[in-house]
Design a protein around this motif. Sequence first.
Motif, PDB file in Angstrom:
ATOM      1  N   ARG A 163     106.064  64.485 -44.820  1.00  0.00           N
ATOM      2  CA  ARG A 163     106.241  63.059 -45.048  1.00  0.00           C
ATOM      3  C   ARG A 163     107.301  62.525 -44.098  1.00  0.00           C
ATOM      4  N   THR A 164     107.077  61.329 -43.621  1.00  0.00           N
ATOM      5  CA  THR A 164     108.042  60.694 -42.734  1.00  0.00           C
ATOM      6  C   THR A 164     108.521  59.380 -43.347  1.00  0.00           C
ATOM      7  N   ALA A 165     109.619  58.872 -42.799  1.00  0.00           N
ATOM      8  CA  ALA A 165     110.202  57.634 -43.284  1.00  0.00           C
ATOM      9  C   ALA A 165     110.488  56.721 -42.102  1.00  0.00           C
ATOM     10  N   SER A 166     110.680  55.451 -42.407  1.00  0.00           N
ATOM     11  CA  SER A 166     111.043  54.485 -41.370  1.00  0.00           C
ATOM     12  C   SER A 166     112.552  54.402 -41.194  1.00  0.00           C
ATOM     13  N   ALA A 167     113.275  54.800 -42.245  1.00  0.00           N
ATOM     14  CA  ALA A 167     114.738  54.706 -42.198  1.00  0.00           C
ATOM     15  C   ALA A 167     115.365  55.874 -42.946  1.00  0.00           C
ATOM     16  N   LYS A 168     116.465  56.350 -42.402  1.00  0.00           N
ATOM     17  CA  LYS A 168     117.263  57.392 -43.046  1.00  0.00           C
ATOM     18  C   LYS A 168     118.711  56.900 -43.072  1.00  0.00           C
ATOM     19  N   TYR A 169     119.289  56.880 -44.282  1.00  0.00           N
ATOM     20  CA  TYR A 169     120.665  56.416 -44.452  1.00  0.00           C
ATOM     21  C   TYR A 169     121.538  57.578 -44.931  1.00  0.00           C
ATOM     22  N   VAL A 170     122.625  57.831 -44.218  1.00  0.00           N
ATOM     23  CA  VAL A 170     123.541  58.928 -44.535  1.00  0.00           C
ATOM     24  C   VAL A 170     124.872  58.334 -44.981  1.00  0.00           C
ATOM     25  N   GLU A 240     121.796  61.802 -48.275  1.00  0.00           N
ATOM     26  CA  GLU A 240     120.784  61.227 -47.391  1.00  0.00           C
ATOM     27  C   GLU A 240     119.733  60.509 -48.238  1.00  0.00           C
ATOM     28  N   PHE A 241     119.305  59.359 -47.771  1.00  0.00           N
ATOM     29  CA  PHE A 241     118.280  58.586 -48.461  1.00  0.00           C
ATOM     30  C   PHE A 241     117.193  58.225 -47.451  1.00  0.00           C
ATOM     31  N   TYR A 242     115.931  58.472 -47.831  1.00  0.00           N
ATOM     32  CA  TYR A 242     114.799  58.242 -46.943  1.00  0.00           C
ATOM     33  C   TYR A 242     113.890  57.179 -47.549  1.00  0.00           C
ATOM     34  N   GLU A 251     124.203  47.571 -42.309  1.00  0.00           N
ATOM     35  CA  GLU A 251     125.170  47.661 -43.409  1.00  0.00           C
ATOM     36  C   GLU A 251     124.486  47.418 -44.763  1.00  0.00           C
ATOM     37  N   GLU A 252     123.479  46.544 -44.771  1.00  0.00           N
ATOM     38  CA  GLU A 252     122.813  46.207 -46.026  1.00  0.00           C
ATOM     39  C   GLU A 252     121.852  47.305 -46.493  1.00  0.00           C
ATOM     40  N   GLY A 253     121.533  48.233 -45.602  1.00  0.00           N
ATOM     41  CA  GLY A 253     120.717  49.368 -46.003  1.00  0.00           C
ATOM     42  C   GLY A 253     121.494  50.406 -46.783  1.00  0.00           C
ATOM     43  N   LEU A 254     122.834  50.296 -46.740  1.00  0.00           N
ATOM     44  CA  LEU A 254     123.713  51.223 -47.456  1.00  0.00           C
ATOM     45  C   LEU A 254     124.109  50.585 -48.776  1.00  0.00           C
ATOM     46  N   THR A 255     123.468  50.990 -49.855  1.00  0.00           N
ATOM     47  CA  THR A 255     123.755  50.453 -51.183  1.00  0.00           C
ATOM     48  C   THR A 255     124.318  51.555 -52.068  1.00  0.00           C
ATOM     49  N   ASP A 256     124.849  51.173 -53.228  1.00  0.00           N
ATOM     50  CA  ASP A 256     125.353  52.172 -54.172  1.00  0.00           C
ATOM     51  C   ASP A 256     124.275  53.192 -54.497  1.00  0.00           C
ATOM     52  N   PHE A 257     123.080  52.716 -54.840  1.00  0.00           N
ATOM     53  CA  PHE A 257     122.008  53.628 -55.231  1.00  0.00           C
ATOM     54  C   PHE A 257     121.616  54.553 -54.082  1.00  0.00           C
ATOM     55  N   ARG A 258     121.460  54.005 -52.901  1.00  0.00           N
ATOM     56  CA  ARG A 258     121.048  54.828 -51.767  1.00  0.00           C
ATOM     57  C   ARG A 258     122.105  55.858 -51.392  1.00  0.00           C
ATOM     58  N   CYS A 259     123.359  55.558 -51.689  1.00  0.00           N
ATOM     59  CA  CYS A 259     124.441  56.527 -51.437  1.00  0.00           C
ATOM     60  C   CYS A 259     124.593  57.517 -52.590  1.00  0.00           C
ATOM     61  N   GLY A 260     123.924  57.257 -53.721  1.00  0.00           N
ATOM     62  CA  GLY A 260     124.031  58.158 -54.867  1.00  0.00           C
ATOM     63  C   GLY A 260     125.150  57.813 -55.818  1.00  0.00           C
TER      64      GLY A 260
END
Length: 409
Positions: A163-170, A240-242, A251-260
């Motif tokens: 599976r691939t993703a369009s965005a990966k946030y670390v 990591e969030f995919y 900056e808006e791609g980094l949210t509380d949920f996406r960071c865990g």
Amino acid sequence: MEYAAEIMLFDATSFTPRRAEVEVTADLAAAVAGADLWAVTIRRTGEVGGAMTVAMPSILTEPWNPVGGTNWVYDNSLMRAIQDSAVFNDPFTGLNLPQRVAYAEAYIEEGLPVGVTLDWVTLEFVPVGEIVVPDDAWADWDAENQVFVTSAEKAVEEEVEYRTASAKYVCVYEDDVFETQWHDGSFFSVGDIAMLYIMFFDQAFEASAIYDEDAVSVYDANMAAFRGFKIVSTDPLTTEFYTTNFALDAEEGLTDFRCGWPEYGFGQGAWQMITLGVMAEAAGELTFNQPKADRLEVDWMSYIGGPSIDILAAHLETAAAENYIPYAPTMSQFVTEEEAATRWANYQDWYARKGHFFVGTGPYYLERAFAVEGTVILKHNPNYKDLADKWAGYSAPKVADVEVDGAGR
């Protein structure tokens, strides 16, 4: 509309009265009540400490519970003082700012219209098809066996090789994040992150003891873009969030949920706090969400008052006696029996002293809530690590002066 981006227009005039000597952050769109930073900036000019009375148009409007409680702006304003965040929203630009996250990385497929402004996020573009979700990332949930479905397992189910993703946030957290304390004295742990993601999935499955038919459409909408979440390291805590969703501002791609970070959408929650609600809903006595409460003709769960308190207290006694670890096939990988015993003991002591079950990690804690009188007492959290001046630069609005020049015709 070239990129089909959502454009919001807010056109209103309102005001928030304050005494001249009081400093407090006001969000340019959402005023004081909607500002993430109001609680860490409010003070009397030139003074340290003290007490302050704040009036609100509405207070304790709906029940408080982190999973499906009140969404009323003034209730949430109070909760912002009680909870902390991985990232804060800049009240003047709208861009996310790092709070418990030290720095972050955004990997975006080439060709997507994403930019970055602030230096706490690095942005890198990756060729299409090369953001591959790790095999062991949490991609879904098996509610019957109470275990995460990995990306590799889900790929087999869907008959694709990977599976691939369009965005990966670390997200890379501060080195001392595990020294963060919940208001009851328990220390933040990986178990809090695991519980967040279990609750992200569990309610949407009929095999779950807390199945909620209204959660299915939410689950389906989220899963259309969600590709996986992974805890890469605990020293420092790195996640990591995919996803196939992306924000125009990195900056808006980094949210509380996406960071865990364990913020559930309606408040922050420690795993023992969420567990009490799960136990009460599984027993058919309370529900997290209002529509299900109406269907079952039970109370909409409140962690701060009303009939819910006695029900939650009974489940706390049971959980402590059994040293209960929820969703044990998964949570026991992240929560030891020693941690469970400490958490339940701390939570029992908190309830005995405060008479409610709402805890966070923010600069204030909830001392008491009086629904009939319409009064909430918040007190300074002595274990909050940030100094009072960390966000002081946001006490006054930063309104830009813009000059536009050009040809006369």
